[in-house]
Each structure stands twice: as C-alpha cells, then as structure tokens.
Design an enzyme around this catalytic site. Structure first.
Site, mmCIF file in Angstrom:
data_model
loop_
_atom_site.group_PDB
_atom_site.id
_atom_site.type_symbol
_atom_site.label_atom_id
_atom_site.label_comp_id
_atom_site.label_asym_id
_atom_site.label_seq_id
_atom_site.Cartn_x
_atom_site.Cartn_y
_atom_site.Cartn_z
ATOM 1 N N THR A 15 -30.772 49.038 34.479
ATOM 2 C CA THR A 15 -29.993 47.902 34.970
ATOM 3 C C THR A 15 -28.617 47.900 34.309
ATOM 4 O O THR A 15 -28.481 48.266 33.133
ATOM 5 C CB THR A 15 -30.716 46.557 34.695
ATOM 6 O OG1 THR A 15 -29.758 45.501 34.714
ATOM 7 C CG2 THR A 15 -31.433 46.527 33.358
ATOM 8 N N LYS A 66 -39.378 36.184 39.572
ATOM 9 C CA LYS A 66 -38.405 35.207 40.106
ATOM 10 C C LYS A 66 -39.049 33.940 40.669
ATOM 11 O O LYS A 66 -38.453 32.875 40.622
ATOM 12 C CB LYS A 66 -37.547 35.866 41.198
ATOM 13 C CG LYS A 66 -36.468 36.789 40.658
ATOM 14 C CD LYS A 66 -35.631 37.333 41.811
ATOM 15 C CE LYS A 66 -34.332 37.923 41.299
ATOM 16 N NZ LYS A 66 -33.410 38.309 42.362
ATOM 17 N N ASP A 102 -27.737 34.628 42.261
ATOM 18 C CA ASP A 102 -27.574 35.599 43.361
ATOM 19 C C ASP A 102 -26.823 34.940 44.512
ATOM 20 O O ASP A 102 -26.013 35.582 45.188
ATOM 21 C CB ASP A 102 -28.939 36.081 43.871
ATOM 22 C CG ASP A 102 -29.580 37.112 42.940
ATOM 23 O OD1 ASP A 102 -28.848 37.750 42.160
ATOM 24 O OD2 ASP A 102 -30.819 37.267 43.000
ATOM 25 N N GLY A 126 -36.308 39.628 52.795
ATOM 26 C CA GLY A 126 -36.895 39.568 51.454
ATOM 27 C C GLY A 126 -36.115 38.600 50.565
ATOM 28 O O GLY A 126 -35.414 37.698 51.050
ATOM 29 N N ALA A 128 -33.485 39.036 48.602
ATOM 30 C CA ALA A 128 -32.019 39.077 48.704
ATOM 31 C C ALA A 128 -31.557 38.404 49.992
ATOM 32 O O ALA A 128 -30.501 37.767 50.025
ATOM 33 C CB ALA A 128 -31.533 40.521 48.650
ATOM 34 N N LYS A 153 -41.793 37.874 59.197
ATOM 35 C CA LYS A 153 -41.073 37.452 57.972
ATOM 36 C C LYS A 153 -39.718 36.842 58.317
ATOM 37 O O LYS A 153 -39.273 35.885 57.672
ATOM 38 C CB LYS A 153 -40.889 38.654 57.034
ATOM 39 C CG LYS A 153 -42.150 39.034 56.296
ATOM 40 C CD LYS A 153 -41.789 39.728 55.003
ATOM 41 C CE LYS A 153 -42.572 41.000 54.835
ATOM 42 N NZ LYS A 153 -41.990 41.908 53.841
ATOM 43 N N TYR A 213 -25.419 48.472 46.241
ATOM 44 C CA TYR A 213 -24.176 48.878 45.569
ATOM 45 C C TYR A 213 -24.251 50.262 44.923
ATOM 46 O O TYR A 213 -23.299 50.699 44.277
ATOM 47 C CB TYR A 213 -23.738 47.837 44.535
ATOM 48 C CG TYR A 213 -24.726 47.574 43.427
ATOM 49 C CD1 TYR A 213 -25.620 46.521 43.515
ATOM 50 C CD2 TYR A 213 -24.758 48.379 42.291
ATOM 51 C CE1 TYR A 213 -26.526 46.270 42.509
ATOM 52 C CE2 TYR A 213 -25.654 48.121 41.274
ATOM 53 C CZ TYR A 213 -26.546 47.072 41.392
ATOM 54 O OH TYR A 213 -27.446 46.833 40.380
#
Ligand code: NAP
Length: 273
Positions: A15, A66, A102, A126, A128, A153, A213
């Site tokens: 990360t 999360k 986020d 999902g 994000a 979903k 990214y």
C-alpha cells in the site's frame, strides 16, 4: 511520545498509504509514524482497544474490515453511514469515530471540473462503486446510474441510494456526461489490457474517471482521451482520501502538490505486475 497511526486490512498487500502519511508527518514536523498492521478479521475488537487506550490515534481501514468495524465504534459520520463502510478511524475526545474519506477522494477532482456533468454512470457495484455513487450525489449530479456485470448487485445498490440501474449490456447506449469505472478492469496484472468501455462509444465531451490508478493511464483513460474526453485518474481519489485522513488526524493540510509527486514517483518505481 511519537504518535502512532496505521492501516489495518487482511491480507494487507503493498500500500502507498505509509509512504504518503509518513512523508506528510515529516514535511510538517509532526512527531508521528504510520505503519501497516496486517490484521485477521477475528483480531478486530482487540486491536480497536489499542486505539481506545490512545496507543494508536487513528487508522486507515481496508478490506475486510470496512463494514465489520462499524458496530464497534461510538460514532459514525452520516457520509460513512450512507456508504455503509468506514475507511478511517479517528478519535474525538474519548469517542472512537468512523468516516469514509473514499467519498471525499472521489469528489475532489470532480469539484475542479469547469462544469458539473448532469448525468453519470458508475460501472461496478462493489465498495468503491458505493463511495462513487455517494460522492456523485453529494456533488449534486442530477442523474446517477449504475451498471454491473452481476445485475442483482446493481439493482440493490440503486435501491440503497435511490439511483437507477442500467443493464451491463446497455451501458454504452446513453450519452452520460461522466463515466466512472470502479471495476478492476484495466488494473496491472491479468486485467491490464481490458477496458469496461468500447473505444468508439465514448459520448462526445464526456469525462472518463477511472478509480484504478495502477497503471496510472489505464486503457479506459487512454482511449477516452483519444476520443477527446477529459480523463481523471484514480490517483486523485487515492491522494484526496489520504489528504482527508491526514486532516482528520492532525488538523493540518499536507502539501497537495508534493504529495502527488511522491505518489507518482512511488508508482513509477513499482515493479511491473
Ligand atoms: P469489489 O467490492 O470487489 O467490487 C468489484 C466490482 O467490479 C464488482 O461490481 C464486480 O462485479 C466488478 N468486476 C470485477 N471483475 C469484473 C470483470 N472482469 N468485468 C466486469 N466487472 C467486474 O471491489 P472494490 O473495493 O469496489 O474495488 C474496485 C476497484 O477499485 C479495485 O481495482 C480497487 O483497487 C479500486 N479502488 C481504488 C481506490 C482509489 O483510491 N483510487 C479506492 C478503492 C478501490 P460483480 O459484482 O459482477 O462481481
């Protein structure tokens, strides 16, 4: 005493967060350090005690914690509650609080556009995608739609946020002003050559936003730019979610341009996947 911060997740792959926050602390002369804490799901309650006692002052939270962390907190911001996920823990006095930066990260580069698109399509359903939809609604985009490979979903997300679902197969049929990819299509590794969009189907003048990214320029962004569209890299989302965390923890602003350069250098130095 050196203040401690860090990131929890499992498994916790490489990360960029430690590099970002430790650079920020150094630049501002804050006596603090940020570490990676790989944490199995069962270890969450005990680990949070370390935050409650003040041994650790704040955390970034990633998969699979999360959602699981939410019932263990004293307070959750409206934003994080809307998304249904917390990516940041911070203390407010004795209270252990959860925020979702986020969403702040998704929104930040869009606030800098010359004009706000009237419509937006989010690809994926999902975690994000939830942050992206919440951000677009926070921004005031009037027409937000979501399309996902697994339609159920997308339908569930659409109900949660009061937006509309579009069939995956029909995603390129409408002239959306913004197309936001939150699927992993295009990310380094097996999916790198893939794009969720056909090169010849970008609506005229649209904004293409890829939250992937790595690589910095995905096939989706490259083809969007070639079609004359504005391209927004997922690095901006990553940068701004981190800047917002830093602000919550220290009350201070990291140098944005310097932090962006740091992340660009770190990505450039990464070995190819
Ligand atoms: P997630 O919860 O696992 O959701 C992934 C979504 O992508 C699902 O909707 C899934 O569809 C879809 N998908 C996966 N493979 C696909 C394929 N081959 N074709 C079409 N759709 C596919 O993951 P997430 O947490 O939302 O993360 C998604 C991406 O965002 C990752 O690449 C992650 O690195 C990136 N991300 C970036 C930032 C940032 O700061 N820039 C922050 C968070 C995440 P199904 O429902 O059909 O499986």
């Amino acid at each position: 005493m050196t203040a401690r911060y860090g990131i929890i997740g499992w498994p916790l792959g490489h990360t960029l967060s430690p590099a970002l926050h430790n650079w920020g602390f150094g630049r501002l002369g804050v006596d603090a350090r940020y570490d990676a804490f790989p944490l199995e799901p069962g270890g969450l309650p005990a680990f949070l005690d370390r935050v409650r006692t003040g041994e650790i002052l704040g955390l970034s939270v990633t998969i699979p914690h999360k959602r699981a962390v939410m019932p263990l907190l004293d307070r959750i911001t409206d934003r994080a509650r809307r998304v249904g996920a917390v990516n940041t823990l911070f203390r407010d006095g004795d209270a252990l609080c959860g925020e979702n930066t986020d969403v702040i990260g998704v929104v930040a580069p869009l606030r800098r556009l010359a004009s706000l698109p009237a419509s937006a399509l989010v690809l994926g359903a999902g975690g994000a995608a939830r942050a992206a939809v919440a951000g677009l609604l926070e921004l005031g985009v009037a027409d937000v739609a979501v399309a996902n490979r697994t339609p159920d979903k997308a339908a569930a997300l659409a109900v949660d946020f009061g937006v509309r679902a579009v069939a995956w197969e029909a995603r390129m049929d409408e002239p959306f002003g913004l197309i936001c990819n939150t699927t992993p299509l295009g990310m380094a590794g097996a999916l790198e050559g893939r794009s969720p969009w056909d090169a010849d189907r970008f609506p005229e003048g649209c904004v293409a936003y890829d939250i992937v990214y790595n690589p910095l320029e995905t096939r989706f962004l490259r083809e969007a730019a070639a079609a004359g569209c504005a391209a927004v890299s997922g690095l901006e989302m990553f940068l701004h979610q981190g800047l917002a965390q830093f602000r919550l923890w220290t009350g201070r602003d990291m140098d944005e341009d310097g932090a962006r350069r740091l992340l660009l250098d770190a990505l450039a130095a990464r070995p190819a996947a």
